[in-house]
Design a protein around this motif. Structure first.
Motif, short mmCIF file in Angstrom:
data_model
loop_
_atom_site.label_atom_id
_atom_site.label_comp_id
_atom_site.label_asym_id
_atom_site.label_seq_id
_atom_site.Cartn_x
_atom_site.Cartn_y
_atom_site.Cartn_z
N GLU A 46 1.44 9.25 -6.20
CA GLU A 46 1.75 10.66 -5.93
C GLU A 46 2.71 11.23 -6.96
OE1 GLU A 46 3.17 10.92 -1.96
OE2 GLU A 46 1.20 10.59 -1.03
N GLU A 47 3.50 10.37 -7.58
CA GLU A 47 4.49 10.81 -8.56
C GLU A 47 3.89 11.02 -9.96
OE1 GLU A 47 7.88 11.48 -8.24
OE2 GLU A 47 7.32 11.50 -6.11
N VAL A 48 2.73 10.44 -10.20
CA VAL A 48 2.17 10.44 -11.55
C VAL A 48 1.97 11.85 -12.09
CG1 VAL A 48 0.14 9.84 -12.94
CG2 VAL A 48 1.07 8.18 -11.30
N SER A 49 1.41 12.74 -11.27
CA SER A 49 1.12 14.10 -11.74
C SER A 49 2.39 14.92 -12.02
CB SER A 49 0.27 14.83 -10.71
OG SER A 49 0.96 14.96 -9.48
N LYS A 50 3.53 14.44 -11.57
CA LYS A 50 4.79 15.17 -11.76
C LYS A 50 5.47 14.82 -13.08
CE LYS A 50 5.56 14.98 -6.75
NZ LYS A 50 6.48 14.52 -5.68
N HIS A 51 4.89 13.85 -13.81
CA HIS A 51 5.54 13.38 -15.03
C HIS A 51 4.51 13.33 -16.17
CE1 HIS A 51 8.99 12.06 -12.59
NE2 HIS A 51 8.08 11.69 -11.71
N LEU B 77 0.82 -1.21 0.00
CA LEU B 77 0.00 0.00 0.00
C LEU B 77 0.86 1.27 0.00
CD1 LEU B 77 -2.89 1.02 0.03
CD2 LEU B 77 -2.84 0.90 2.52
N GLU B 78 1.92 1.25 0.80
CA GLU B 78 2.81 2.42 0.83
C GLU B 78 3.44 2.65 -0.54
OE1 GLU B 78 6.32 4.66 0.75
OE2 GLU B 78 6.37 2.46 0.57
N HIS B 79 3.89 1.57 -1.16
CA HIS B 79 4.53 1.68 -2.47
C HIS B 79 3.54 2.21 -3.50
CE1 HIS B 79 6.15 0.35 -6.36
NE2 HIS B 79 7.35 0.43 -5.79
N ALA B 80 2.33 1.68 -3.50
CA ALA B 80 1.33 2.09 -4.48
C ALA B 80 0.95 3.56 -4.31
CB ALA B 80 0.09 1.21 -4.36
N ARG B 81 0.75 3.99 -3.07
CA ARG B 81 0.37 5.38 -2.84
C ARG B 81 1.51 6.33 -3.21
NH1 ARG B 81 -2.71 4.33 2.97
NH2 ARG B 81 -4.82 4.08 2.09
N ALA B 82 2.71 5.94 -2.89
CA ALA B 82 3.85 6.79 -3.24
C ALA B 82 4.01 6.89 -4.75
CB ALA B 82 5.12 6.24 -2.59
N LEU B 83 3.83 5.78 -5.44
CA LEU B 83 3.92 5.80 -6.90
C LEU B 83 2.86 6.72 -7.50
CD1 LEU B 83 4.43 2.71 -9.20
CD2 LEU B 83 2.70 4.43 -9.74
N GLY C 248 1.69 3.12 -17.98
CA GLY C 248 0.26 3.01 -17.72
C GLY C 248 -0.18 1.77 -16.97
N PRO C 249 0.22 0.58 -17.40
CA PRO C 249 -0.22 -0.63 -16.69
C PRO C 249 0.20 -0.66 -15.22
CG PRO C 249 0.61 -1.20 -18.86
CD PRO C 249 0.93 0.25 -18.64
N LEU C 250 1.42 -0.21 -14.93
CA LEU C 250 1.88 -0.22 -13.54
C LEU C 250 1.12 0.81 -12.70
CD1 LEU C 250 5.72 -0.73 -13.87
CD2 LEU C 250 3.93 -2.42 -13.44
N ILE C 251 0.73 1.91 -13.31
CA ILE C 251 -0.10 2.89 -12.61
C ILE C 251 -1.46 2.27 -12.28
CG2 ILE C 251 -1.31 5.10 -12.85
CD1 ILE C 251 1.07 6.01 -14.60
#
Length: 287
Positions: A254-259, A246-252, A272-275
């Motif tokens: 959070e990064e999406v909007s920065k890229h 859960l921590e890994h998924a939430r942190a990932l 996309g699939p990993l998101i």
């Protein structure tokens, strides 16, 4: 030629992850089964002897007429196979009771699903594919608009093939059972429908159930059926992500909007699939 359009992903399924069977002729168990599970499947088919089916229908109708709405929303009625006298009696009894979900045992064609909707219009159908004929027709079954989900069953499937057991000596599914399990999952997902994994019959084997439920989660099954209340928590735990996941998924996320596209996160490339995987993990956090 079918005009159905493919779906990109199944719609959210609200009845899981642990769906518990309960015999319809045992109304004293209804409340406890509902309390201990995410959805209860009140069974008019295999769990009820032929001589006891009329009493099961009567108890079920009384329950549907009196139960609270929030309970009815997670109550599924499993009826007998289409074309049988028992199915006709089930439909006659249920036509005025407005069940909110029907599970059709031994579904073998889209016409079988249609037979339910002709008698109870607009009811969502969980098609239970558990014979060779049903497995061969699963794509057409998935395409029927009344089909809301597809579940597969192992032992009836093997019996229809002339076999004697769905599992080998080591406890794992035989190749044909794995093939049908995968086929059901693919057919359901290709039409935006949920797939439900079969029961685990060995009630005492919690570790085996945990491993199979974890595989169901990882593969994409929206829920898993069970036959004993003791199995519910094991299934729920399999669907609930670990703190690390859960921590890994939430942190990932959070990064999406920065890229603007593919990016690197903690040493791995993310697209996309990993998101989407991360989104699904977060969505299971409340299981």
């Amino acid at each position: 030629m079918s005009t159905a359009q493919p779906a990109s992903a199944p719609e959210p399924f609200l009845l899981g992850p642990a769906m518990l069977f309960c015999p319809a002729d045992r109304p004293e168990r209804y409340a406890k089964a509902a309390e201990r599970s995410d959805a209860v499947i009140l069974d008019l088919e295999d769990a009820v002897a032929p001589a006891d089916k009329p009493a099961g229908r009567a108890a079920l109708i009384e329950h549907l007429d009196s139960a609270a709405q929030d309970l009815l929303e997670r109550t599924v009625v499993r009826v007998n196979p289409a074309g049988t006298d028992a199915f006709a009696a089930d439909m006659q009894a249920l036509a005025g009771a407005a069940p909110q979900w029907i599970m059709l045992a031994k579904t073998e064609s889209a016409d079988d699903v249609q037979a339910v909707t002709e008698r109870i219009p607009k009811v969502p159908v969980i098609a239970l594919v558990e014979t060779a004929a049903g497995a061969a027709a699963v794509q057409a079954i998935a395409e029927h608009p009344a089909t809301a989900a597809i579940m597969w069953g192992a032992e009836d499937l093997i019996a229809s093939l002339g076999g004697t057991s769905s599992r080998g000596p080591d406890g794992s599914y035989r190749e044909i059972a794995r093939y049908v399990r995968s086929t059901v999952l693919l057919a359901a997902a290709s039409r935006g429908k949920a797939a439900i994994d079969a029961i685990y019959a060995d009630i005492k084997d919690a570790q085996g159930l945990a491993e199979e439920a974890a595989d169901a989660v990882g593969s994409g099954f929206a829920a898993k059926a069970c036959i004993h209340p003791a199995q519910v928590q094991t299934i729920r735990e399999a669907y609930r992500p670990t703190e690390e996941e859960l921590e890994h998924a939430r942190a990932l996320l959070e990064e999406v909007s920065k890229h603007g596209g593919v990016f690197q996160f903690r040493g791995a490339m993310v697209d996309g699939p990993l998101i989407r995987h991360a989104e699904l993990i977060v969505s299971r956090a409340t299981v």
